[in-house]
Write a protein that holds these residues in place. Structure first.
Motif, mmCIF file in Angstrom:
data_model
loop_
_atom_site.group_PDB
_atom_site.id
_atom_site.type_symbol
_atom_site.label_atom_id
_atom_site.label_comp_id
_atom_site.label_asym_id
_atom_site.label_seq_id
_atom_site.Cartn_x
_atom_site.Cartn_y
_atom_site.Cartn_z
ATOM 1 N N ILE A 62 0.229 7.793 8.745
ATOM 2 C CA ILE A 62 1.538 7.163 8.923
ATOM 3 C C ILE A 62 1.381 5.865 9.706
ATOM 4 O O ILE A 62 2.049 4.873 9.430
ATOM 5 N N LEU A 87 10.204 14.283 11.124
ATOM 6 C CA LEU A 87 10.964 14.631 9.924
ATOM 7 C C LEU A 87 10.085 15.359 8.917
ATOM 8 O O LEU A 87 10.463 16.410 8.405
ATOM 9 N N ASN A 135 6.619 10.572 1.811
ATOM 10 C CA ASN A 135 7.385 10.890 3.018
ATOM 11 C C ASN A 135 6.957 10.059 4.215
ATOM 12 O O ASN A 135 7.698 9.907 5.172
ATOM 13 N N ASP A 136 5.722 9.547 4.169
ATOM 14 C CA ASP A 136 5.235 8.727 5.271
ATOM 15 C C ASP A 136 6.095 7.488 5.492
ATOM 16 O O ASP A 136 6.006 6.833 6.518
ATOM 17 N N TYR A 137 6.900 7.137 4.487
ATOM 18 C CA TYR A 137 7.643 5.882 4.565
ATOM 19 C C TYR A 137 9.088 6.080 5.007
ATOM 20 O O TYR A 137 9.778 5.123 5.281
ATOM 21 N N LEU A 138 9.525 7.323 5.009
ATOM 22 C CA LEU A 138 10.954 7.551 5.138
ATOM 23 C C LEU A 138 11.357 8.007 6.520
ATOM 24 O O LEU A 138 11.025 9.101 6.936
ATOM 25 N N PHE A 139 12.055 7.143 7.246
ATOM 26 C CA PHE A 139 12.557 7.588 8.542
ATOM 27 C C PHE A 139 13.868 6.936 8.909
ATOM 28 O O PHE A 139 14.488 7.291 9.900
ATOM 29 N N ASP A 182 17.935 5.793 8.369
ATOM 30 C CA ASP A 182 19.099 6.581 8.003
ATOM 31 C C ASP A 182 19.558 6.343 6.568
ATOM 32 O O ASP A 182 20.157 7.222 5.963
ATOM 33 N N ARG A 195 12.199 9.794 -3.792
ATOM 34 C CA ARG A 195 11.562 9.402 -2.544
ATOM 35 C C ARG A 195 10.412 8.451 -2.808
ATOM 36 O O ARG A 195 10.213 7.466 -2.109
ATOM 37 N N TYR A 254 0.848 -1.187 0.000
ATOM 38 C CA TYR A 254 0.000 0.000 0.000
ATOM 39 C C TYR A 254 0.882 1.233 0.000
ATOM 40 O O TYR A 254 1.737 1.393 0.863
ATOM 41 N N ARG A 258 15.838 11.131 3.080
ATOM 42 C CA ARG A 258 15.335 12.507 3.151
ATOM 43 C C ARG A 258 16.194 13.480 2.344
ATOM 44 O O ARG A 258 15.844 14.641 2.194
ATOM 45 N N ASP A 259 17.359 13.015 1.871
ATOM 46 C CA ASP A 259 18.196 13.881 1.045
ATOM 47 C C ASP A 259 17.883 13.718 -0.435
ATOM 48 O O ASP A 259 18.512 14.336 -1.277
ATOM 49 N N VAL A 298 8.927 9.630 11.771
ATOM 50 C CA VAL A 298 8.437 10.003 10.446
ATOM 51 C C VAL A 298 7.751 11.351 10.525
ATOM 52 O O VAL A 298 8.008 12.257 9.737
ATOM 53 N N SER A 334 10.128 0.013 -0.721
ATOM 54 C CA SER A 334 10.038 -0.469 0.656
ATOM 55 C C SER A 334 8.764 -1.274 0.905
ATOM 56 O O SER A 334 8.714 -2.050 1.850
ATOM 57 N N SER A 390 0.739 5.230 0.267
ATOM 58 C CA SER A 390 -0.158 6.344 0.613
ATOM 59 C C SER A 390 0.150 7.554 -0.254
ATOM 60 O O SER A 390 1.090 7.561 -1.026
ATOM 61 N N GLU A 404 15.440 1.217 4.917
ATOM 62 C CA GLU A 404 13.992 1.311 4.713
ATOM 63 C C GLU A 404 13.439 -0.017 4.228
ATOM 64 O O GLU A 404 12.390 -0.480 4.663
ATOM 65 N N ASN A 425 1.409 10.297 0.385
ATOM 66 C CA ASN A 425 2.626 11.043 0.644
ATOM 67 C C ASN A 425 3.795 10.093 0.875
ATOM 68 O O ASN A 425 3.866 9.441 1.903
ATOM 69 N N ARG A 440 3.353 -2.058 6.828
ATOM 70 C CA ARG A 440 4.734 -2.531 6.697
ATOM 71 C C ARG A 440 5.057 -3.515 7.816
ATOM 72 O O ARG A 440 6.203 -3.787 8.104
#
Lengths: 571, 309, 208
Positions: B171, B203, A387-391, A393, A439, A381, A432-433, B200, A446, A383, A398, A385, B178
């Protein structure tokens, strides 16, 4: 004297080695409507920010060359004076709201200018009535829809009464109806009120014809600059995809001057065909997707919703007897206006909401009873955005995170995924870079590491540029061919028509139309892609560029016809 | 939940008052609830507040507030009798306890505990009323001239909270898909899981904040002195209510000077009604306080009054 | 019974918050970035307080965030993020007489982070976690002052401690929650905030 004069502008963002803008020379006259097109990361946003005075003031970095506004160097200008002349509207409406109430939001810029109450009241009243915001004047900004928020953002800028309006992809986050409204407003501002407009856009079919002048930017340089009609051909020859489908269609036929609206396109197409009626019904079978669907008629159903009703605790009835059946290996796009219940339907498919009445079966499991846990191993799935998946390093982590959660030990799939999404060189980079397109690929990778049988995506084309959209579409098509089922919820008719095999249309909590994409979109006037609109009534059943090529090109590519047309034009 | 403010615009008369008026009015009520010791006066205020809450159509919200206050009420009711030794009428001689000393429960201490709970109810009701009557944005607007940036930050933050809650939910769904189970595992394991969720959000929000800042910058934020746009209008009704609130406060203070509204609990509880002036003072104060209710009723039922205030 | 301490403590609470906010605002001109980052962090803390607070036994999972904000961004931003957290969440859950005291507590929490930074610039997550643990109790202790002064007679230490004791289990839960969250998340948060702090400050300008 030109309004803006840019001389040999070069710019580097802080801590970067690659120039965002390189040797830009540009003159903008008062009252022009300029469309800026280019891929993501091409530097078009940077250029807009330079003209609005945000670069280098707000971003820092290294800058070379000069920018003049009305003959004055922009960097020596008072910020307040510049803000009174140049207004800027950004991409994401959510990230432009500052105040909690609509009226206060409009007043925000005026307060910053230090105007007195009387002047503020006058301007606010004026803008509210011009933009027709009276009904939402007292509302809490967080509860507005995306379209309303973007309208408000535009109103807040207009209240400052600038002469130049810079818009950075103002419609990329909106549904087609709201997008149309914003574009019409901008057009009116330019035509009736003499605003100079500089607009960046991705969905060119909506706005190519509005512009007096088009700028194509690639790798920080202006590669093409001129009248929309003239430059469309040139751009295609240069291999730039940033031209609306109608123009692309005729440019491929080597027309000297190409039409850019559906109306012109239809006229030209009619005169080209001269009564030759393509026998579309037979040629239907040629379309690959169609054959594909026929083959799969007998397949198992992967997602099946039977008479699903759903009412939110607040009492809002969102799904009314919605039924949908999706078979294995299908690529289905779900279209519909805002508030039609698309997201609610999607939440039912992934088991995050349980229906009030009705049954939901996914991958053979009854998830209306047991929820998402039954299916998540085999379902990916994505979503709205990424960004919701990226946290984590690194990008690699991921992917490993998902694998670890499902206790999967086959690490080799990570390499495979990174390879597939062209992410191998970012393996150790912080996600995040990365740029927004990258992204999205990381997010997709992921969730795909579990090798799911069902892939569900929510608005995957929002704010994504032309090329990346095509990449995504082709990838999903390939997945569907391999036997995965793909469901995309989207506003993007062009995307659905180009890549999906089946389309389901929602309206007011119901599936009103569902079937092969030609059946559904071919009949629709509003939910039809640009090529479809052009061919409607002339050559039925053509939706995509590829189909148009296949069916219409042989008819027109009769050298005589074109020569005739050309001589006709010359005379 | 959390997608709308507690305050809801219902187009009521009491919601149309100027925020300053409402603030003055409710503060007078609040001050009185703290100054008054006499149970009769507190009861009077309580019943008066019930009327006001009915007038703003807030019974539902009020019951929620009361529920939240019950535990505090119980603590007050229990602790007071346990520690107070000042009461003369002992109703139960308890055993010797290590820290507390001899446990003697007196009638007066119970009485004081009960009266304190009434005060608690009154205070809770006043704040319930505050939440129902004033649009927070309008109050903030009132303070813009003094502390513009604080007010701006509060407004921005308020606007973003619903977005945050929405993002948080989304999220969470993403993480669940996941393979994260938030409702399984030990407390530590669960905290760990929530930590991913929170990373998340942190950030993404910090990234967003840069975009918001940019939009502010583009609209000339920080380019010089700001002015304030005020949307509040002062009507005759505001003046009437404001004057009435001050009159109520003066009447109450005058009464307190002479002991009306004061009360002694220990060693023996005072008379509830000392003389006729006790009642007169209370009625005068309540009369002044009822100005908004009277106007509100008039506004609803009398067209003449409606056009004048 | 002559002196009405309930009245005084309430007023002290309200005025000190107002005064502190006013003086903090005048302490230095806030840029657009600072304003938006403060507001975003406050909204995040408030949302965390409101949502996960309910799911996790009211552990107030965002106290450590306020503290770390103070530690990384300094007194002004730390204070504002702190002060705004209860205020914002109460806009959605209901304001009450508890709001000013809550604001005071959370504001001081943010300031305490900045103080740690000033005293021990090299302090790591351990120091912050310890401080956060104690704040769990300190918060309860300060909040009880108001309750005690308004509803208790006589105003002795004994009555105060009884109130404190009544809330002890709750305060412990909060302290342990703080400990857990700060231990689990502090390090990451510190890293993230410092990363954005750098981004916020780099404003060098160079002509080519």
């Amino acid at each position: 004297m030109p309004l803006f004069k840019v001389e040999n502008l070069t710019y580097y963002y802080p801590e970067t080695e690659k120039a965002a803008l390189r040797g830009i020379n540009l003159e903008i006259e008062e009252g022009e409507f300029i469309l800026v097109a280019g891929g993501s990361g091409s530097g078009k946003s940077s250029l807009a920010r330079v003209l609005a005075g945000l670069i280098p003031d707000f971003y820092g970095g290294r800058i070379g060359g000069r920018v003049f506004f009305k003959g004055k160097d922009i960097r020596t200008m008072d910020r307040r004076k510049l803000a009174m002349e140049v207004g800027m509207v950004f991409q994401d409406p959510e990230k432009q709201m500052v105040q909690s109430y609509v009226e206060a939001e409009i007043a925000f810029g005026l307060e910053n200018l230090g105007l007195d109450t009387e002047e503020m009241s006058r301007r606010i009243a004026e803008v509210i009535s011009f933009m027709n915001l009276t009904s939402i004047r007292e509302m809490f900004t967080a509860n507005l829809s995306g379209g309303q928020q973007q309208k408000l953002a535009l109103a807040a800028v207009l209240a400052m009464q600038p002469h130049v309006l810079i818009l950075d992809e103002p419609t990329s986050q909106l549904d087609p109806v709201s997008a149309e409204e914003i574009l019409n407003l901008v057009k009116r501002l330019n035509e009736e009120m003499g605003f100079t407009v500089i607009m960046i856009e991705q969905r060119l079919e909506r706005c190519f014809h509005l512009a007096d002048r088009v700028l194509f930017i690639e790798r920080g340089e202006i590669v093409c600059d001129g009248k929309a009609q003239e430059k469309a051909c040139e751009a295609i020859k240069m291999g730039l995809p940033f031209v609306p489908p109608v123009a692309r269609f005729f440019a491929d036929l080597n027309f000297p001057s190409v039409p850019i609206t559906v109306k012109e396109g239809r006229k030209l197409l009619r005169s080209c065909l001269r009564g030759k009626k393509p026998t579309s019904k037979i040629q239907f079978g040629l379309c690959r997707n169609n054959v594909h669907v026929e083959d799969l008629r007998e397949q198992n159903s992967v997602v099946s919703l039977k008479n699903v009703w759903f009412t939110y605790p607040g009492g809002q009835e969102v799904l009314k007897d919605a039924s949908l059946d999706i078979k294995e290996g299908e690529f289905v796009a779900i279209l519909g206006e805002n508030g039609a219940g698309k997201s609610t339907l999607l939440k039912h498919m992934i088991g995050m909401l349980k229906p009030g009445r009705g049954k939901v079966h996914v991958l053979g499991k009854d998830i209306s009873k047991n929820g998402y846990k039954e299916i998540r191993r085999l379902t990916a799935y994505l979503s709205q955005n990424p960004n919701d998946y990226l946290f984590q390093d690194t990008v690699e982590d991921e992917l490993l995170f998902t694998l670890k959660n499902f206790a999967l030990t086959d690490i080799s799939v990570v390499d495979e995924m990174l390879e597939k999404f062209h992410l191998s060189r970012y393996r150790k980079t912080n996600p995040r870079d990365l740029s927004s397109g990258e992204r999205q690929r990381v997010a997709l990778a992921s969730v795909l590491v579990t090798r799911p049988r069902l892939i569900i995506l929510d608005e995957p084309t929002r704010g994504v540029d032309f090329r990346l959209k095509a990449d995504l579409g082709k990838f999903l098509q390939k997945e569907a061919e391999k036997g995965s089922t793909v469901i995309v919820v989207t506003h993007d008719v062009e995307f659905a028509a180009e890549f999906a095999a089946k389309v389901a249309m929602m309206f007011s909590g119901r599936i009103v139309s569902d079937g092969e994409k030609h059946e559904v979109l071919g009949k629709s006037i509003f939910y039809s892609p640009q090529i479809g609109k052009m061919c409607m009534g002339i050559c039925e059943g053509v939706l995509t560029f590829a189909e148009a090529q296949e069916i219409i090109f042989p008819l027109i590519e009769d050298k005589r016809t074109i020569t005739l047309l050309r001589t006709g034009e010359n005379a | 939940m959390f997608d709308k403010l507690f305050y809801q615009e219902k187009g009521l008369f009491l919601q149309s008052l100027h925020p300053a008026t409402v603030l003055v009015y409710l503060n007078v009520l609040f001050v009185l609830s703290l100054l008054y010791q006499n149970p009769l006066y507190l009861l009077g205020l309580f019943f008066f507040l019930v009327l006001l809450i009915i007038e703003v159509d807030g019974m539902e919200a009020w019951s929620g507030f009361l529920k939240a206050g019950v535990s505090l009420m119980l603590i007050i009711m229990i602790i007071n009798p346990l520690v107070i030794r000042a009461g003369a009428t002992i109703i139960w001689h308890g055993p010797e306890l290590p820290i507390l000393g001899k446990l003697d429960i007196s009638m007066e201490a119970l009485y004081y505990g009960a009266v304190s709970s009434i005060r608690l109810l009154v205070i809770i009701s006043i704040f319930c009323l505050y939440n129902l009557m004033i649009n927070p944005d309008k109050v903030l607007n009132l303070f813009s001239k003094v502390a513009g940036k604080s007010v701006l930050m509060i407004a921005l933050s308020t606007r973003m909270l619903p977005t945050m809650v929405r993002d948080l939910k989304r999220i969470k769904e993403v993480q669940q898909f996941r393979g994260v189970d938030f409702d399984e595992g030990s407390l530590w394991a669960r905290v760990k899981k929530y930590s991913c969720l929170y990373n998340v959000l942190l950030l993404s929000s910090l990234e967003d904040s840069l975009e918001i800042a940019e939009s502010m910058q583009a609209r000339a934020f920080g380019s010089g002195k700001r002015s304030v746009y005020s949307r509040n209008i002062l009507r005759p009704r505001d003046i009437i209510c404001m004057v009435a609130s001050f009159l109520a406060l003066f009447a109450a203070i005058w009464g307190l000077q002479y002991g009306y509204g004061q009360y002694t609990f220990y060693p023996q509880a005072d008379f509830l009604i000392k003389d006729r002036i006790t009642l007169t003072t209370l009625s005068v104060v309540i009369f002044y306080l009822s100005a908004p209710i009277i106007l509100s009723e008039g506004w609803k039922n009398c067209r003449f009054l409606k056009s004048k205030i | 019974m002559g002196t009405n301490w309930g009245f005084y403590t309430t007023m002290i609470g309200i005025f000190s918050v107002a005064l502190l906010m006013f003086s903090m605002e005048k302490k230095g001109e806030l840029t657009a970035r600072q304003v938006s980052i403060t507001a975003v962090l406050a909204a995040l803390c408030a949302a965390g307080r409101a949502v996960t607070g309910v799911g996790l036994l009211f552990l107030q999972p965002t106290m450590f965030l306020v503290e770390i904000t103070g530690f990384v961004y300094g007194v002004q931003i730390g204070f504002f993020v702190g002060v705004m957290t209860p205020l914002i969440s109460n806009f959605f859950m209901g304001q009450g007489s508890w709001t000013p005291f809550q604001m005071l507590c959370w504001g001081m929490l943010g300031v305490s982070g900045a103080v740690v930074k000033a005293l021990f610039p090299g302090a790591g997550n351990k120091t912050l976690t310890t401080l956060c643990f104690f704040w769990g109790y300190l918060y309860g202790a300060i909040m009880d002052v108001w309750q005690w002064s308004v509803f208790m007679r006589p105003l002795t230490f004994k009555t105060y401690f009884l109130i404190l004791a009544a809330g002890f289990s709750f305060d412990s839960l909060r302290a342990i929650g703080n400990l857990l969250f700060c231990a689990a998340l502090g390090y990451q948060t510190l890293k993230i905030l410092q990363y954005f702090h750098k981004k916020m400050d780099i404003q060098y300008l160079e002509d080519l």
